[in-house]
Design an enzyme around this catalytic site. Sequence first.
Site, short mmCIF file in Angstrom:
data_model
loop_
_atom_site.label_atom_id
_atom_site.label_comp_id
_atom_site.label_asym_id
_atom_site.label_seq_id
_atom_site.Cartn_x
_atom_site.Cartn_y
_atom_site.Cartn_z
CG HIS A 47 47.03 19.04 -14.00
ND1 HIS A 47 47.87 20.12 -14.13
CD2 HIS A 47 45.98 19.47 -13.26
CE1 HIS A 47 47.35 21.15 -13.48
NE2 HIS A 47 46.20 20.78 -12.95
N GLY A 48 44.83 16.58 -16.06
CA GLY A 48 43.38 16.52 -16.13
C GLY A 48 42.85 15.30 -15.44
#
Length: 155
Positions: A67-68
């Site tokens: 995720h980011g």
Amino acid sequence: MHVIDLLTVERIAVDAVARSKKRALELASEMLCREQPELKSRDVYASLCARERLGSTGFGRGVALPHGRLEGTRAVSGAFIRLRDPVDFEAMDRSDVDLIFALIVPVDCEERHLELLSQLASLFNDGARREKLRHAGDALDVMRLLEGWQTTVTS
């Protein structure tokens, strides 16, 4: 918001080929950009890699949740990948990963981001659900399985 709301059939890959963690993250980046012309896969990839440098997102039991956060996106979106052959994701339990749920969120959505990760961890903590996802025939089967999951993500 339901987890299923983060996906489209175009952002689900079943039996994808990625021979390394790097290639799996590249594939996730490409998929996260589908239907979102404002996103560039190299920017998404850089965001996912920046998070990986802090520690592996290998959740364990064959699951990774890369995720980011990303400038320039207004919506939370996800991509689900089932790899044909598991890859080393440097997970804490040292198990190779074959189920990947990648997320990209707007840079200002920290609380929603954390809540969403918690909900996904709960989803993938269920062994029976993981096995059903591992045996889904195609992207539509994956969508149906995830639609059956009733937990919602805080909007």
